[in-house]
Write a protein that holds these residues in place. Structure first.
Motif, PDB file in Angstrom:
ATOM      1  N   UNK A  30      52.124  90.419  40.587  1.00  0.00           N
ATOM      2  CA  UNK A  30      50.694  90.524  40.328  1.00  0.00           C
ATOM      3  C   UNK A  30      50.183  89.152  39.902  1.00  0.00           C
ATOM      4  N   UNK A  31      48.866  89.025  39.819  1.00  0.00           N
ATOM      5  CA  UNK A  31      48.282  87.776  39.338  1.00  0.00           C
ATOM      6  C   UNK A  31      48.737  87.485  37.907  1.00  0.00           C
ATOM      7  N   UNK A  35      50.765  84.125  36.684  1.00  0.00           N
ATOM      8  CA  UNK A  35      50.252  83.224  35.657  1.00  0.00           C
ATOM      9  C   UNK A  35      51.224  83.133  34.481  1.00  0.00           C
ATOM     10  N   UNK A  36      51.868  84.248  34.158  1.00  0.00           N
ATOM     11  CA  UNK A  36      52.850  84.239  33.085  1.00  0.00           C
ATOM     12  C   UNK A  36      54.013  83.307  33.397  1.00  0.00           C
ATOM     13  N   UNK A  94      57.461  96.698  49.356  1.00  0.00           N
ATOM     14  CA  UNK A  94      56.624  96.863  48.152  1.00  0.00           C
ATOM     15  C   UNK A  94      55.992  95.558  47.678  1.00  0.00           C
ATOM     16  N   UNK A  95      54.706  95.420  47.903  1.00  0.00           N
ATOM     17  CA  UNK A  95      53.934  94.286  47.396  1.00  0.00           C
ATOM     18  C   UNK A  95      52.724  94.859  46.654  1.00  0.00           C
ATOM     19  N   UNK A  96      52.523  94.509  45.381  1.00  0.00           N
ATOM     20  CA  UNK A  96      51.492  95.161  44.584  1.00  0.00           C
ATOM     21  C   UNK A  96      50.070  94.743  44.908  1.00  0.00           C
ATOM     22  N   UNK A  97      49.846  93.462  45.194  1.00  0.00           N
ATOM     23  CA  UNK A  97      48.489  92.980  45.421  1.00  0.00           C
ATOM     24  C   UNK A  97      48.497  91.596  46.042  1.00  0.00           C
ATOM     25  N   UNK A 104      44.643  81.726  41.879  1.00  0.00           N
ATOM     26  CA  UNK A 104      45.659  81.219  40.945  1.00  0.00           C
ATOM     27  C   UNK A 104      45.180  79.896  40.349  1.00  0.00           C
ATOM     28  N   UNK A 105      44.657  79.015  41.202  1.00  0.00           N
ATOM     29  CA  UNK A 105      44.171  77.718  40.734  1.00  0.00           C
ATOM     30  C   UNK A 105      43.075  77.883  39.689  1.00  0.00           C
TER      31      UNK A 105
END
Length: 263
Positions: A30-31, A35-36, A94-97, A104-105
């Motif tokens: 996920x986004x 980012x984490x 399986x890909x969430x989003x 991201x930038x």
């Protein structure tokens, strides 16, 4: 495999979310998870190389082995294109989003401002670069830009640019150059680049600077962002989109047959 790759490859989140689609490894993140990882890399000074894949890149990788090596050699591979997300789901991957590079930038600019991290901006035209810096100063007044360099340089200038990036004390590097130039640059110099988090952002500086309009959110959600771009520059883009979309449809059809019928 480099030390950095082996290190991140064993990261519990990346190990758990790694999948393969159309012979390309990618991470179902996920986004927030992406980012984490970026913040973890900058906080702990651990080199992390990030790339995104979309339909055009997946198709090009089939015939460009060097680009394939550049992409698959990265530590984190996010899914940028809605077409890839939908295709993968059709095949049971399986890909969430979708985690778009430009988003991201933008999120990382905000994260850098909050956390005191310093980005280095590389690529695009000088006027675009200056417009990006001006907007960042307005939207994130506490953000310190470690350095900037436009994307118009010769191969023999690359080492001096890498040295400038390393002297800048930057925590992250955004490379706004087209495919495969940005992938090649990051793969070539990733072992000596000092910023902890590095990623290619393609034309994202142009979008942030207001030179190029981004599709409305509804158009993005419908997976028609490519059509929005085509309508903006039909003469330049029609052939590229026709070829890549047709090739992707054929590849997806073959993958569906293989996964569902074993051939």
């Amino acid at each position: 495999m480099s030390i950095q790759q082996a290190d991140w490859g064993s990261h519990p989140l990346l190990a758990a979310r790694r999948v393969d689609f159309l012979d390309c490894p990618m991470h179902g993140l996920t986004m927030a998870e992406t980012l984490g990882l970026a913040e973890e890399a900058m906080r702990e000074k651990r080199p992390l190389h990030h790339v995104v894949v979309n339909v055009a890149k997946l198709v090009t990788m089939r015939r460009d082995g060097e680009l394939r090596d550049d992409v698959t050699g990265a530590d984190v591979i996010n899914v940028d294109g809605v077409g890839v997300l939908w295709g993968a789901k059709l095949c049971g991957v399986p890909l969430p989003e979708r985690v778009a590079g430009v988003d991201i930038m933008l999120e990382l600019f905000a994260l850098c401002a909050r956390g005191g991290y310093r980005p280095y901006l590389l690529g695009a035209e000088q006027s675009v670069l200056e417009a990006v810096a001006a907007r960042l100063q307005k939207e994130h007044p506490g953000l310190v830009i470690a350095g900037m360099r436009n994307g118009y340089f010769k191969p023999e200038e690359e080492e001096a640019i890498v040295a400038d990036i390393n002297r800048s004390g930057s925590d992250c590097l955004f490379v706004a150059m087209p495919t495969p130039r940005k992938e090649r640059f990051l793969k070539k110099y990733r072992a000596i680049l000092q910023p902890s988090f590095v990623m290619g952002v393609g034309g994202s500086f142009d979008v942030y600077a207001g030179k190029v309009a981004r599709a409305p959110r509804l158009v993005q959600a419908l997976g028609m962002e490519w059509l929005f771009r085509l309508l903006q520059e039909p003469k330049r883009l029609w052939r590229r989109y026709y070829q890549t979309n047709t090739a992707y449809a054929l590849l997806l059809g073959q993958e569906l047959r293989k996964r569902h019928f074993g051939r």
